[in-house]
Design a protein around this motif. Structure first.
Motif, short mmCIF file in Angstrom:
data_model
loop_
_atom_site.label_atom_id
_atom_site.label_comp_id
_atom_site.label_asym_id
_atom_site.label_seq_id
_atom_site.Cartn_x
_atom_site.Cartn_y
_atom_site.Cartn_z
N TYR A 152 0.86 -1.18 0.00
CA TYR A 152 0.00 0.00 0.00
C TYR A 152 0.89 1.24 0.00
O TYR A 152 1.61 1.51 0.96
N THR A 153 0.86 2.01 -1.09
CA THR A 153 1.80 3.12 -1.23
C THR A 153 1.14 4.49 -1.19
O THR A 153 1.81 5.50 -1.40
N ARG A 154 -0.14 4.55 -0.90
CA ARG A 154 -0.88 5.81 -0.99
C ARG A 154 -0.23 6.94 -0.18
O ARG A 154 -0.13 8.07 -0.65
N ASP A 155 0.19 6.68 1.03
CA ASP A 155 0.74 7.73 1.90
C ASP A 155 2.26 7.73 1.97
O ASP A 155 2.84 8.38 2.84
N ILE A 156 2.91 7.01 1.07
CA ILE A 156 4.37 7.00 1.02
C ILE A 156 4.83 8.05 0.00
O ILE A 156 4.31 8.12 -1.11
N GLY A 157 5.82 8.86 0.40
CA GLY A 157 6.20 9.99 -0.44
C GLY A 157 7.53 9.88 -1.15
O GLY A 157 7.83 10.70 -2.02
N LEU A 158 8.35 8.92 -0.79
CA LEU A 158 9.70 8.81 -1.37
C LEU A 158 9.78 7.65 -2.34
O LEU A 158 9.61 6.50 -1.94
N PRO A 159 10.01 7.97 -3.63
CA PRO A 159 10.18 9.27 -4.27
C PRO A 159 8.84 9.85 -4.70
O PRO A 159 7.81 9.17 -4.65
N SER A 160 8.85 11.10 -5.15
CA SER A 160 7.64 11.71 -5.71
C SER A 160 7.35 11.11 -7.08
O SER A 160 8.14 11.27 -8.01
N SER A 161 6.22 10.42 -7.20
CA SER A 161 5.90 9.79 -8.48
C SER A 161 5.55 10.83 -9.54
O SER A 161 5.87 10.65 -10.72
N HIS A 162 4.88 11.92 -9.15
CA HIS A 162 4.60 12.98 -10.13
C HIS A 162 5.89 13.51 -10.73
O HIS A 162 6.00 13.71 -11.95
N THR A 163 6.89 13.75 -9.87
CA THR A 163 8.15 14.29 -10.35
C THR A 163 8.87 13.29 -11.24
O THR A 163 9.46 13.67 -12.27
N MET A 164 8.83 12.03 -10.87
CA MET A 164 9.47 11.00 -11.70
C MET A 164 8.85 10.94 -13.08
O MET A 164 9.54 10.89 -14.10
N VAL A 165 7.52 10.96 -13.13
CA VAL A 165 6.82 10.91 -14.42
C VAL A 165 7.19 12.13 -15.26
O VAL A 165 7.49 12.02 -16.46
N LEU A 178 11.34 17.95 0.13
CA LEU A 178 12.20 18.34 -0.98
C LEU A 178 13.03 17.17 -1.48
O LEU A 178 13.22 16.99 -2.68
N SER A 179 13.52 16.35 -0.57
CA SER A 179 14.33 15.19 -0.97
C SER A 179 13.51 14.15 -1.74
O SER A 179 14.06 13.44 -2.58
N ASP A 180 12.21 14.05 -1.47
CA ASP A 180 11.34 13.17 -2.27
C ASP A 180 11.38 13.60 -3.73
O ASP A 180 11.44 12.78 -4.65
N VAL A 181 11.31 14.92 -3.92
CA VAL A 181 11.25 15.50 -5.26
C VAL A 181 12.60 15.37 -5.98
O VAL A 181 12.65 15.02 -7.17
N VAL A 182 13.68 15.68 -5.27
CA VAL A 182 15.01 15.58 -5.89
C VAL A 182 15.30 14.13 -6.29
O VAL A 182 15.78 13.86 -7.39
N ALA A 183 14.99 13.20 -5.41
CA ALA A 183 15.19 11.78 -5.74
C ALA A 183 14.33 11.38 -6.93
O ALA A 183 14.78 10.65 -7.82
N GLY A 184 13.09 11.86 -6.96
CA GLY A 184 12.21 11.54 -8.08
C GLY A 184 12.70 12.13 -9.39
O GLY A 184 12.61 11.49 -10.43
N ALA A 185 13.24 13.36 -9.33
CA ALA A 185 13.77 13.99 -10.54
C ALA A 185 14.94 13.20 -11.10
O ALA A 185 15.03 12.96 -12.32
N ILE A 186 15.86 12.80 -10.23
CA ILE A 186 17.03 12.05 -10.68
C ILE A 186 16.62 10.70 -11.26
O ILE A 186 17.07 10.30 -12.34
N ALA A 187 15.75 10.00 -10.55
CA ALA A 187 15.32 8.68 -11.01
C ALA A 187 14.51 8.78 -12.30
O ALA A 187 14.68 7.97 -13.22
N GLY A 188 13.62 9.76 -12.38
CA GLY A 188 12.82 9.93 -13.59
C GLY A 188 13.66 10.27 -14.79
O GLY A 188 13.47 9.71 -15.89
N TRP A 189 14.62 11.19 -14.61
CA TRP A 189 15.53 11.52 -15.70
C TRP A 189 16.31 10.27 -16.14
O TRP A 189 16.50 10.04 -17.33
N GLY A 190 16.73 9.47 -15.18
CA GLY A 190 17.47 8.25 -15.51
C GLY A 190 16.65 7.28 -16.34
O GLY A 190 17.15 6.70 -17.30
N VAL A 191 15.37 7.12 -15.98
CA VAL A 191 14.50 6.24 -16.76
C VAL A 191 14.38 6.74 -18.20
O VAL A 191 14.54 5.98 -19.16
#
Length: 201
Positions: free
Chosen positions: A120-133, A171-184
């Motif tokens: 169940y990931t609804r309330d988990i924030g790391l990483p930001s899925s919006h930012t990754m997408v 902020l770290s959720d977003v930065v991690a999501g940005a890096i991971a999304g760019w990598g994908v």
């Protein structure tokens, strides 16, 4: 040289995440903007982190490619598949990392035990899925249309910032999501992408 470049990129990503973690308390306390998604520009930034944004863009590029007799490997389908894959990867990372959203614990870190609702990931924030997408799509867009790269990356960055301003992420959720999304996006383009014949960077 390529190995050196990769090492520098990895080191830069690690430093960016460390700095973001350091800034998390400040961002939580000072960067909030309640009602950001009640504004048109706020909604635009948020939707750039969803397939609602990337699907019609991919369709438009695909139709243009077809009209010019380009093959679809030029990037149209990657504009959809890359954000979709990034969203799936984000959900898997949330299952593994398990840090909950800041609003649930007044800006404090809390990691959900694995024994508690494992999938169940609804309330988990790391990483930001919006930012990754958003960053996965922006990475493909930047390769397919280099002159449009600033627009894509500004939208993606704005998406991430809006998630912090909305209080939905550290902020770290977003930065991690940005890096991971760019990598994908970059990895998919390296494997499957190419400039259609007749395009000029």
């Amino acid at each position: 040289m390529k190995r050196v470049g990769n090492s520098i990129a990895i080191a830069g990503a690690v430093v960016a995440i460390i700095v973001a973690v350091w800034l998390d308390p400040w961002a939580w306390q000072h960067a909030g903007m309640p009602g950001i998604y009640e504004r048109d520009w706020g909604r635009l930034l948020r939707v750039s982190g969803s397939l609602v944004f990337w699907a019609p863009l991919a369709a438009a590029v695909g139709l243009e490619d077809r009209a010019h007799r380009h093959k679809p490997a030029g990037g149209a389908w990657l504009l959809l598949f890359s954000p979709a894959l990034a969203g799936g990867v984000a959900e898997l990372l949330k299952i593994l990392l398990r840090r909950e959203r800041p609003g649930l614990h007044e800006g404090g870190y809390f990691f959900r035990p694995f024994a508690d609702q494992l999938f169940y990931t609804r309330d988990i924030g790391l990483p930001s899925s919006h930012t990754m997408v958003a960053f996965a799509g922006a990475a493909v867009l930047a390769h397919r249309f280099p002159r449009a790269a600033p627009v894509g990356y500004l939208l993606a960055a704005g998406c991430g910032v809006s998630r912090v301003m909305a209080g939905a992420h550290f902020l770290s959720d977003v930065v991690a999501g940005a890096i991971a999304g760019w990598g994908v996006g970059a990895l998919l383009w390296r494997r499957f992408g190419r400039q259609p014949a007749g395009d000029t960077p």
